[in-house]
Design a protein around this motif. Structure first.
Motif, PDB file in Angstrom:
ATOM      1  N   HIS A 497       0.860  -1.195   0.000  1.00 15.29           N
ATOM      2  CA  HIS A 497       0.000   0.000   0.000  1.00 15.29           C
ATOM      3  C   HIS A 497       0.894   1.242   0.000  1.00 15.29           C
ATOM      4  CE1 HIS A 497      -3.002   2.942   1.342  1.00 15.29           C
ATOM      5  NE2 HIS A 497      -3.927   2.063   1.007  1.00 15.29           N
ATOM      6  N   PRO A 498       0.534   2.291  -0.748  1.00  6.75           N
ATOM      7  CA  PRO A 498       1.390   3.492  -0.800  1.00  6.75           C
ATOM      8  C   PRO A 498       1.519   4.213   0.527  1.00  6.75           C
ATOM      9  CG  PRO A 498      -0.694   3.854  -1.959  1.00  6.75           C
ATOM     10  CD  PRO A 498      -0.606   2.397  -1.672  1.00  6.75           C
ATOM     11  N   ASP A 499       0.583   4.003   1.460  1.00 11.54           N
ATOM     12  CA  ASP A 499       0.616   4.709   2.743  1.00 11.54           C
ATOM     13  C   ASP A 499       1.174   3.872   3.882  1.00 11.54           C
ATOM     14  OD1 ASP A 499      -0.545   7.137   1.825  1.00 11.54           O
ATOM     15  OD2 ASP A 499      -2.490   6.150   1.760  1.00 11.54           O
ATOM     16  N   ARG A 536       8.254   5.028   5.563  1.00 15.01           N
ATOM     17  CA  ARG A 536       7.287   4.638   4.537  1.00 15.01           C
ATOM     18  C   ARG A 536       7.920   3.549   3.672  1.00 15.01           C
ATOM     19  NH1 ARG A 536       5.517   8.726   0.745  1.00 15.01           N
ATOM     20  NH2 ARG A 536       3.824   7.273   0.274  1.00 15.01           N
ATOM     21  N   VAL A 538       7.194   2.469   0.731  1.00 10.36           N
ATOM     22  CA  VAL A 538       7.413   2.831  -0.668  1.00 10.36           C
ATOM     23  C   VAL A 538       8.681   3.681  -0.808  1.00 10.36           C
ATOM     24  CG1 VAL A 538       5.969   4.923  -0.580  1.00 10.36           C
ATOM     25  CG2 VAL A 538       6.334   3.756  -2.753  1.00 10.36           C
ATOM     26  N   LYS A 539       8.946   4.545   0.178  1.00  7.39           N
ATOM     27  CA  LYS A 539      10.167   5.361   0.152  1.00  7.39           C
ATOM     28  C   LYS A 539      11.394   4.472   0.320  1.00  7.39           C
ATOM     29  CE  LYS A 539      12.147   9.488   0.263  1.00  7.39           C
ATOM     30  NZ  LYS A 539      12.046  10.448  -0.849  1.00  7.39           N
ATOM     31  N   GLU A 542      12.035   2.786  -2.960  1.00  5.02           N
ATOM     32  CA  GLU A 542      12.637   3.712  -3.925  1.00  5.02           C
ATOM     33  C   GLU A 542      14.130   3.889  -3.656  1.00  5.02           C
ATOM     34  OE1 GLU A 542       8.595   6.442  -4.559  1.00  5.02           O
ATOM     35  OE2 GLU A 542      10.295   7.193  -3.396  1.00  5.02           O
ATOM     36  N   TYR A 553      10.476   3.344 -10.884  1.00  5.66           N
ATOM     37  CA  TYR A 553       9.360   3.534 -11.812  1.00  5.66           C
ATOM     38  C   TYR A 553       9.792   3.582 -13.278  1.00  5.66           C
ATOM     39  CZ  TYR A 553       7.297   4.992  -7.380  1.00  5.66           C
ATOM     40  OH  TYR A 553       6.896   5.054  -6.062  1.00  5.66           O
ATOM     41  N   PHE A 560       1.797  -1.719  -6.444  1.00  2.99           N
ATOM     42  CA  PHE A 560       1.038  -1.749  -5.192  1.00  2.99           C
ATOM     43  C   PHE A 560       0.020  -2.888  -5.302  1.00  2.99           C
ATOM     44  CE2 PHE A 560       2.465   2.669  -5.656  1.00  2.99           C
ATOM     45  CZ  PHE A 560       3.158   2.799  -4.465  1.00  2.99           C
TER      46      PHE A 560
END
Length: 661
Positions: A497-499, A536, A538-539, A542, A553, A560
């Protein structure tokens, strides 16, 4: 077979044409020098008579140089026999010239011919030798420059200066065997001291501050960044690394000077210890330090048992315990491969100097564990054995209950019965307001430990301790190994999930917390680590992709895939009913003990155990909800968290729109 003139011309490249022109020039100059030398002895040739030998000599020498192969070799591959082709070409060319001169009745003195030959041969060979050396040097330099990566160095202080010195020395050294110098071409330096901007360090200009990193990275064609401020506070490090990540360039870091590896001559290569940014560098806090003296006093001379001793946490526990001179270490694990690996590692490290026992046993087996307690009489027990995979335990809740809850009760109650000095249980942040069976089972384990800690002091001599921390980097089931495998295999990195956010710590930190807790505990405490800011996921994904020198990306896709069964967006460290007390270590807190109704708790625990043994899943999960009132569904929890986030964003937007004057 006719050969066209253009085919002859095609045989001459720019390199060959240059050689022809230079050779012609050398032959002409050689004849002039020879005639000048002979004129000193009054035996030279008149200027009018010199034209014929010069023209004919040049043409004939060129023809024989071509026939002898003087123009067929590339300069860089010229060898001694190739220089001989030049000698034979000149000798034959000037000999034929003399023959033609005799036919044309042109008198050419023999001394002139000999002098012309010697000077011409010397000049033509010398030119090829010098040009070959220069050509190779230019080619190699160009090749090296092509391999060098244009590098931005952040930090114009001691570490930055040392780094530049290392790069310069490595280039000059003939022993740069691993070619570390071929990785760096320092282009510019960034430093936040405005007084340094415009100055140079070892010939590399300090072009701006960290606010200018993105600008100069684009302007100067930077290919990689080295963070050379090892003493920077963690919040400052995070700030700078966040700016660097905007460049989408690979980022490396210089270790703290005190952590450099020195050789026997007390020398070190800073350049060789420049490394990629590790995930540990992105935790947003300094590594936690513990009081080794307290731990040594606690462990030294004691029999220590570690359940789950082959796992990622258990094996590190065993490693650290071994450093403090225990009288004996007992590894207990059901998985023989892991147990064998840590056993062999310790045997190689300590040999016969460590009293080590490795046992294959399940914490579910009450009688087998009792047998181990009776035989080895451990004084300190670290209970790390548990099922920890959230999605797997959602599918097989009976296994979580049997292994985590029943297993913990077996080991803890037997520790109490055998008068073990301290029992330390490894818990997790997922035990706080759990939304999954694994988290609820670990919360129940915490309650078991507190339940036993509340027994009558006259009969209870065991001090029960719980340690709680977040996700452990690099542990079995950690998200980091999965991300690395996906990146290395060229597959998309999957984030639920992005959050989603998590608290992270390293395995040594987690184990040090356990050791420190065991050393300072008096019984009944839940030790909680202040793990800094949550990360996070996702961070983190990255940044990990960038560490591989790829662009998120673009080079590596991030997908996700949705929250897994039982997973919640945000983990917590403390429950609402638990207060906080400080300890001597500013990053460790104690959650106050929760009073438990012993009769009710014992009855519910019995019901849960019986249902699990009969594999009555619905009854067992219902009983688990009864035992852990804060056990809610992940949908309920995640819905509340997303609403909180949305409301916070709306309030922030409203504040920005209507600021208070």
């Amino acid at each position: 077979m006719k050969i066209k003139l253009k085919e002859y011309a095609g045989m001459f490249t720019h390199r060959k044409m240059l050689l022809v022109v230079v050779d012609a020039f050398i032959l002409v100059v050689a004849s002039l020098i020879a005639n000048f030398l002979l004129s000193l002895f009054e035996c030279g040739i008149s200027t009018s008579d010199l034209i014929v030998p010069i023209v004919m000599g040049t043409i004939c020498c060129f023809a024989f140089l071509f026939i002898c192969g003087a123009y067929s070799k590339m300069w860089r591959y010229f060898r001694i026999k190739d220089y001989l082709s030049c000698v034979f070409g000149v000798l034959c060319g000037l000999s034929v010239t003399c023959l033609f001169a005799k036919i044309l009745e042109q008198k050419i003195p023999i001394p002139f011919v000999i002098a012309h030959m010697i000077i011409a041969i010397f000049g033509i060979c010398l030119f090829r030798l010098l040009f070959r050396t220069a050509f190779i040097e230019i080619a190699e330099t160009s090749k090296k420059l092509d391999k060098l990566k244009r590098t931005m160095i952040i930090g114009g202080g001691t570490a930055g200066r040392m780094l530049l010195t290392e790069i310069e020395n490595a280039r000059k050294s003939p022993y740069d065997g691993d070619k570390v110098s071929a990785k760096y071409l320092p282009v510019c330096i960034i430093d936040d001291d405005p007084n340094k901007v415009g100055q140079s360090v070892m010939g590399v200009e300090i072009v701006g501050t960290t606010a200018d990193i993105v600008h100069f990275a684009e302007e100067m064609g930077i290919e990689q960044i080295i963070f050379a401020v090892p003493s920077a506070p963690e919040d400052e490090r995070m700030r700078v690394l966040d700016i660097c990540s905007e460049t989408k360039l690979p980022i490396k870091t210089v270790p703290f000077i005190g952590n450099l590896i020195f050789d026997e001559n007390n020398q070190t290569s800073l350049l060789k210890q420049v490394r990629d940014i590790k995930v540990e560098d992105l935790l947003g806090r300094e590594p936690i330090k513990f009081d080794n003296n307290d731990i040594r006093k606690f462990i030294s001379g004691k029999v220590c048992m570690v359940t789950g001793g082959g796992g990622s946490i258990g094996s590190e526990l065993v490693r650290q315990i071994a450093k403090y001179s225990p009288s004996q270490i007992i590894i207990v694990d059901i998985y023989e491969n892991n147990a064998y690996e840590i056993q062999q590692e310790l045997l190689m490290e300590y040999g016969k100097g460590l009293n080590l026992v490795t046992l294959i046993a399940s914490v579910r087996d009450y009688y087998r564990i009792n047998q181990i307690f009776e035989r080895y009489k451990p004084q300190v027990v670290f209970h790390a054995a548990a099922h920890k995979h959230v999605p797997l335990m959602e599918v097989s809740p009976m296994e979580a209950i049997k292994n985590n809850i029943v297993g913990t009760f077996n080991v803890a109650s037997l520790a109490q019965f055998h008068l073990v000095e301290k029992f330390v249980m490894i818990s997790t942040d997922k035990a706080v307001n759990p939304t999954n069976v694994m988290g609820a089972s670990k919360r129940c384990c915490e309650m078991i430990v507190q339940y036993l800690a509340q027994q009558d002091d006259t009969t209870n001599r065991t001090e029960f301790v719980t340690t709680r921390f977040g996700n452990v980097l690099g542990s079995n089931g950690s998200v980091i190994p999965l991300f690395k495998k996906q990146i290395e295999q060229g597959k998309p990195v999957t984030v639920t999930h992005p959050d989603i956010i998590r608290y992270f710590m390293t395995i040594p930190e987690a184990v040090s917390l356990v050791m420190e807790a065991a050393a300072i505990a008096h019984g009944g405490e839940i030790f909680v680590l202040d793990m800094g800011k949550p990360v996070r996921i996702v961070k983190l994904a990255e940044n990990l992709i960038r560490m591989y020198g790829k662009v998120p990306y673009e080079d590596v896709e991030i997908k996700f895939v949705g929250l897994r069964p039982g997973e919640k967006i945000k983990e917590e460290l403390l429950m609402d009913e638990e207060g906080l007390q400080k300890t001597a270590n500013k990053l460790i807190y104690i959650g106050t003990q929760i009073e438990i109704d012993t009769d009710t708790f014992a009855e519910r625990l019995r019901t849960l155990r019986d249902a699990a043994e009969k594999n009555e899943e619905a009854v067992a999960v219902s009983a688990l909800h009864d035992m852990v009132p804060t056990f809610i569904t992940p949908d309920e929890f995640n819905k509340m968290e997303l609403l909180k986030k949305q409301k916070s964003q709306e309030n922030h937007a409203e504040t920005e729109k209507n600021p208070v004057s």
